[in-house]
Write a protein that holds these residues in place. Structure first.
Motif, PDB file in Angstrom:
ATOM      1  N   GLU A  13       0.840  -1.205   0.000  1.00  0.00           N
ATOM      2  CA  GLU A  13       0.000   0.000   0.000  1.00  0.00           C
ATOM      3  C   GLU A  13       0.873   1.254   0.000  1.00  0.00           C
ATOM      4  N   SER A  14       0.581   2.178  -0.925  1.00  0.00           N
ATOM      5  CA  SER A  14       1.325   3.432  -1.022  1.00  0.00           C
ATOM      6  C   SER A  14       0.477   4.574  -0.483  1.00  0.00           C
ATOM      7  N   GLU A  15       1.122   5.722  -0.335  1.00  0.00           N
ATOM      8  CA  GLU A  15       0.403   6.903   0.145  1.00  0.00           C
ATOM      9  C   GLU A  15      -0.728   7.283  -0.801  1.00  0.00           C
ATOM     10  N   SER A  16      -0.544   7.076  -2.106  1.00  0.00           N
ATOM     11  CA  SER A  16      -1.612   7.422  -3.059  1.00  0.00           C
ATOM     12  C   SER A  16      -2.730   6.401  -3.063  1.00  0.00           C
ATOM     13  N   ASN A  17      -2.442   5.145  -2.690  1.00  0.00           N
ATOM     14  CA  ASN A  17      -3.515   4.170  -2.514  1.00  0.00           C
ATOM     15  C   ASN A  17      -4.427   4.576  -1.362  1.00  0.00           C
ATOM     16  N   LYS A  18      -3.836   5.236  -0.385  1.00  0.00           N
ATOM     17  CA  LYS A  18      -4.579   5.644   0.797  1.00  0.00           C
ATOM     18  C   LYS A  18      -5.279   6.983   0.597  1.00  0.00           C
ATOM     19  N   PRO A  32       5.891   7.118  -1.567  1.00  0.00           N
ATOM     20  CA  PRO A  32       6.396   6.017  -0.740  1.00  0.00           C
ATOM     21  C   PRO A  32       5.287   5.077  -0.274  1.00  0.00           C
ATOM     22  N   LEU A  33       5.686   4.003   0.370  1.00  0.00           N
ATOM     23  CA  LEU A  33       4.750   3.100   1.025  1.00  0.00           C
ATOM     24  C   LEU A  33       4.261   3.708   2.336  1.00  0.00           C
ATOM     25  N   THR A  34       3.090   3.289   2.751  1.00  0.00           N
ATOM     26  CA  THR A  34       2.616   3.601   4.091  1.00  0.00           C
ATOM     27  C   THR A  34       3.232   2.606   5.075  1.00  0.00           C
ATOM     28  N   LYS A  35       2.991   2.808   6.358  1.00  0.00           N
ATOM     29  CA  LYS A  35       3.448   1.843   7.361  1.00  0.00           C
ATOM     30  C   LYS A  35       2.830   0.481   7.091  1.00  0.00           C
ATOM     31  N   PRO A  97      11.428   1.026 -11.187  1.00  0.00           N
ATOM     32  CA  PRO A  97      12.235   2.034 -10.494  1.00  0.00           C
ATOM     33  C   PRO A  97      11.430   2.975  -9.609  1.00  0.00           C
ATOM     34  N   TYR A  98      10.118   2.785  -9.524  1.00  0.00           N
ATOM     35  CA  TYR A  98       9.310   3.646  -8.661  1.00  0.00           C
ATOM     36  C   TYR A  98       9.655   3.381  -7.191  1.00  0.00           C
ATOM     37  N   ARG A  99       9.495   4.406  -6.374  1.00  0.00           N
ATOM     38  CA  ARG A  99       9.891   4.287  -4.968  1.00  0.00           C
ATOM     39  C   ARG A  99       9.101   3.207  -4.247  1.00  0.00           C
ATOM     40  N   ARG A 100       7.818   3.104  -4.505  1.00  0.00           N
ATOM     41  CA  ARG A 100       6.981   2.152  -3.769  1.00  0.00           C
ATOM     42  C   ARG A 100       7.334   0.701  -4.103  1.00  0.00           C
ATOM     43  N   THR A 101       7.783   0.440  -5.338  1.00  0.00           N
ATOM     44  CA  THR A 101       8.208  -0.924  -5.673  1.00  0.00           C
ATOM     45  C   THR A 101       9.581  -1.216  -5.079  1.00  0.00           C
ATOM     46  N   ARG A 102      10.469  -0.222  -5.111  1.00  0.00           N
ATOM     47  CA  ARG A 102      11.779  -0.401  -4.494  1.00  0.00           C
ATOM     48  C   ARG A 102      11.640  -0.676  -2.994  1.00  0.00           C
ATOM     49  N   GLU A 103      10.769   0.077  -2.340  1.00  0.00           N
ATOM     50  CA  GLU A 103      10.584  -0.119  -0.901  1.00  0.00           C
ATOM     51  C   GLU A 103       9.930  -1.465  -0.609  1.00  0.00           C
ATOM     52  N   TYR A 130      20.563  -4.145   0.360  1.00  0.00           N
ATOM     53  CA  TYR A 130      19.892  -3.426  -0.725  1.00  0.00           C
ATOM     54  C   TYR A 130      19.276  -2.141  -0.180  1.00  0.00           C
ATOM     55  N   GLN A 131      19.566  -1.004  -0.824  1.00  0.00           N
ATOM     56  CA  GLN A 131      19.020   0.288  -0.419  1.00  0.00           C
ATOM     57  C   GLN A 131      18.117   0.826  -1.521  1.00  0.00           C
ATOM     58  N   PRO A 132      16.853   1.117  -1.217  1.00  0.00           N
ATOM     59  CA  PRO A 132      15.929   1.574  -2.265  1.00  0.00           C
ATOM     60  C   PRO A 132      16.235   2.960  -2.799  1.00  0.00           C
ATOM     61  N   SER A 133      16.968   3.791  -2.056  1.00  0.00           N
ATOM     62  CA  SER A 133      17.313   5.118  -2.565  1.00  0.00           C
ATOM     63  C   SER A 133      18.552   5.619  -1.860  1.00  0.00           C
TER      64      SER A 133
END
Length: 313
Positions: A13-18, A32-35, A97-103, A130-133
């Motif tokens: 779940e990402s911030e935009s899903n929420k 980014p992802l949510t908690k 390469p999107y942040r939410r998939t990397r995370e 592995y570091q997402p960013s």
């Protein structure tokens, strides 16, 4: 060289899903992802471990007990049984390469690293995971750990166990431990469908309603893509996979896992199994953090979809 499993993972779940209003001021690729999404990523990692042929499945249960929150999101068919029991030791992850998939991939890898630690006694050193960013800048990604876009863990392990035999001097007995090697490759072609740049919530609601009437596959978003456009880049990505599978002398890969987005996931399956666009239209997104399983049937020399996909009511 065909892998035993091909796994498709939708990001957590990402911030935009929420909250869709996030898209009004944040570029889609840096959301980014949510908690909860980070938790879903770790649960996806556990689900992947359960699919692998590993040394000790009890370790997976221990890792699962370590999680703060558990939920059952498995979509596997009830009659699922593994076709092959040889140990899985080599995994390849392709990530958008999107942040939410990397995370999401980061959460999955943390679970695999934890398994390697408990099973083989090898712990990833700080700064070597592995570091997402690697930067705080919104529109630019750069990771100093693997600037080429490829990350790999290269550990090997040989374990010995001290054995006492009838009161005699202790002997060291060799015990085979299988370390889960993995590689990470970033792949822009498996990114999210382009819905346009900054998106006004009210106007996007109207656009989504239009798409519902027009059809999800051929409808093109203003300044964006249709699912048919995604199909074109998916075709090129699958051709790349086929070349890797056919390459003699190439690196072994027991499992290929693709961390991607809802639309791309469905388009990938449509292209692979040659579904019609009507069949695509019947499918809805799988839940965030879901793992879709394709398993190689060696007798037929083809992949079988082992997951039940949700459809529109």
């Amino acid at each position: 060289m065909k892998p035993r499993l091909i796994l498709l993972i939708r990001h957590g779940e990402s911030e935009s899903n929420k909250d869709k209003k996030v898209n009004e001021h944040t570029p889609n690729h840096v959301i980014p992802l949510t908690k909860n999404g980070r938790n879903e990523a770790r649960l996806a990692g556990i689900e992947i471990l359960k699919l692998l042929n590993v040394d000790d499945e009890s370790i997976i249960a221990d890792i699962e007990d370590e999680q703060d929150h558990k939920e059952d999101r498995e979509l596997l068919k009830n009659d699922y049984q593994r076709m092959k029991r040889t140990k899985d030791t080599d995994l390849v992850f392709y990530t958008s390469p999107y942040r939410r998939t990397r995370e999401t991939l980061k959460g999955i890898i943390e679970v695999i690293d934890r398994y390697n630690e408990l099973n083989c006694g090898i712990k990833v050193c700080e700064g070597e995971s592995y570091q997402p960013s690697g930067t705080r800048r919104l529109a630019h990604w750069q990771c100093p750990v693997f600037p080429s876009g490829v990350f790999e863990n290269n550990e090997s392990v040989t374990n010995f166990k001290l054995m006492h035999t009838n009161g005699a001097d202790p002997d060291f007995v060799h015990i085979e431990k299988n370390f889960l090697h993995y590689r990470v490759k970033e792949e822009p072609r498996i990114r999210e469908q382009d819905f346009g740049n900054f998106q006004q919530t009210a106007s996007m609601t109207e656009v989504m309603n239009t798409r519902a009437n027009y059809g999800h596959f051929f409808f093109r978003f203003p300044q964006g893509e249709s699912a048919a456009d995604v199909y074109d880049r998916c075709s090129g990505f699958q051709e790349t996979l086929f070349r890797h599978f056919d390459k003699s002398g190439g690196k072994k890969r027991d499992v290929v896992a693709i961390v991607t987005h809802g639309i791309f996931l469905r388009v990938f399956l449509m292209k692979w199994f040659r579904w019609t666009y009507e069949e695509f239209e019947s499918l809805t997104n799988v839940p965030n953090g879901s793992v879709i399983v394709m398993e190689l049937d060696e007798k037929q020399d083809k992949y079988v979809l082992r997951t039940t996909l949700p459809k529109w009511c």
